[in-house]
Scaffold this active site. Structure first.
Site, mmCIF file in Angstrom:
data_model
loop_
_atom_site.group_PDB
_atom_site.id
_atom_site.type_symbol
_atom_site.label_atom_id
_atom_site.label_comp_id
_atom_site.label_asym_id
_atom_site.label_seq_id
_atom_site.Cartn_x
_atom_site.Cartn_y
_atom_site.Cartn_z
ATOM 1 N N SER A 123 0.808 -1.220 0.000
ATOM 2 C CA SER A 123 0.000 0.000 0.000
ATOM 3 C C SER A 123 0.843 1.273 0.000
ATOM 4 O O SER A 123 0.469 2.267 -0.624
ATOM 5 C CB SER A 123 -0.934 0.012 1.209
ATOM 6 O OG SER A 123 -1.760 -1.125 1.219
ATOM 7 N N HIS B 247 0.788 4.457 4.346
ATOM 8 C CA HIS B 247 0.009 5.117 3.292
ATOM 9 C C HIS B 247 0.413 6.577 3.150
ATOM 10 O O HIS B 247 0.688 7.058 2.041
ATOM 11 C CB HIS B 247 -1.484 5.030 3.607
ATOM 12 C CG HIS B 247 -2.031 3.646 3.528
ATOM 13 N ND1 HIS B 247 -3.349 3.337 3.831
ATOM 14 C CD2 HIS B 247 -1.450 2.465 3.180
ATOM 15 C CE1 HIS B 247 -3.541 2.043 3.675
ATOM 16 N NE2 HIS B 247 -2.405 1.491 3.281
#
Length: 281
Positions: A206, A259
């Site tokens: 991610s 993230h």
């Protein structure tokens, strides 16, 4: 004849060639081992054709290309698309470069190993420092390899689809070097951030995905000729998904530190590369 660019499939190439025909630019398609090349017949048309190709790469679904096929398309043109399954596989291969495909395959293989009886061994070998006993700092690979771990089907599918879509764009249209930088920087530094934010038990691509999201968004705005624009609606979706990670709505643990770290890295590299590209023109 001079080549002005390449496209992954004949169908897209034919739409572009039909559009150029309406602009009175003579060109033709040349099949390659992977995809097709667009060749301009006359030198006088070269500059305009290149500008049109850059616009096509940035906006391939513009309705004017479909309209051009209706107005200028040759009904005698034979385009062999092959069997649907073969066509899909061909698009998958030609839509990405070797780095994109290798990382995709490695993540799939690791996920398969974790679900075929080797979960403990795989996690012990690839997890971050401190996640398992005897994981020492001398095992330097552990700062990166958690990015290759995925813990559910949704997790790996979501990450790999974005990786293929955006990583493939970057690699095939800009080059392998920018993607490698994004991969290794966003595959390591966000892991360090996530460790200090939530501990060593995490994994997933991610952080790298948000890096390529940020990169393509910036390049699409600052350097649209590169042909890797990221639609605002997609960006809005990814930002909403990022925000949801800070709530309990998703029902799973989310590596928010990775993230945000990945997104910032992608934005920074996009700003740097777009400035560098502009100054070199």
């Amino acid at each position: 004849m001079i080549e002005i660019g390449r496209l992954p499939n004949s169908r897209a190439a034919q739409a572009f060639v039909d559009y150029l025909k309406g602009k009175h630019i003579d060109c033709q398609i040349e099949p390659l081992e992977q995809g097709v090349a667009i060749l301009v017949i006359h030198d006088k048309d070269l500059e305009q054709a290149r500008k049109e190709f850059a616009h096509f790469m940035a906006h391939p679904y513009d309705s004017k290309y479909l309209q051009a096929s209706w107005e200028h398309g040759d009904t005698q043109t034979k385009i062999d698309y092959g069997a649907p399954s073969l066509q899909l596989f061909t698009q998958f291969i030609t839509g990405a470069g070797p780095v994109t495909l290798i990382v995709f395959a490695v993540c799939v293989l690791i996920f398969a190993a974790m679900n075929l009886g080797f979960a403990n061994q795989t996690y012990a070998a690839l997890s971050y420092f401190g996640a398992v006993p005897n994981s020492e700092f001398s095992q330097f690979w552990r700062v990166f390899t958690p990015s290759l771990l995925h813990f559910s089907a949704m997790h790996v599918i979501f990450n790999l689809l974005w990786w293929w879509y955006l990583g493939g764009k970057i690699e095939t249209r800009i080059g392998t070097a920018p993607l490698l930088i994004l991969l290794f920087v966003a595959g390591t530094l966000p892991n360090v951030i996530q460790y200090y934010v939530g501990g060593p038990n995490f994994g997933g691509l991610s952080g790298v995905v948000y890096a390529v999201v940020g990169y393509t968004w910036v390049m699409g705005i600052r350097k649209p000729a590169a042909g890797i624009d990221f639609p605002p609606s997609y960006m809005a979706f990814m930002m909403i998904w990022l925000a949801l990670g800070f709530t309990d709505i998703l029902g799973v643990a989310v590596a928010n530190g990775a993230h945000i770290g990945g997104l910032l890295i992608g934005l920074a590299q996009g700003l740097f590369d777009s400035r560098k590209s502009s100054s070199s023109i």
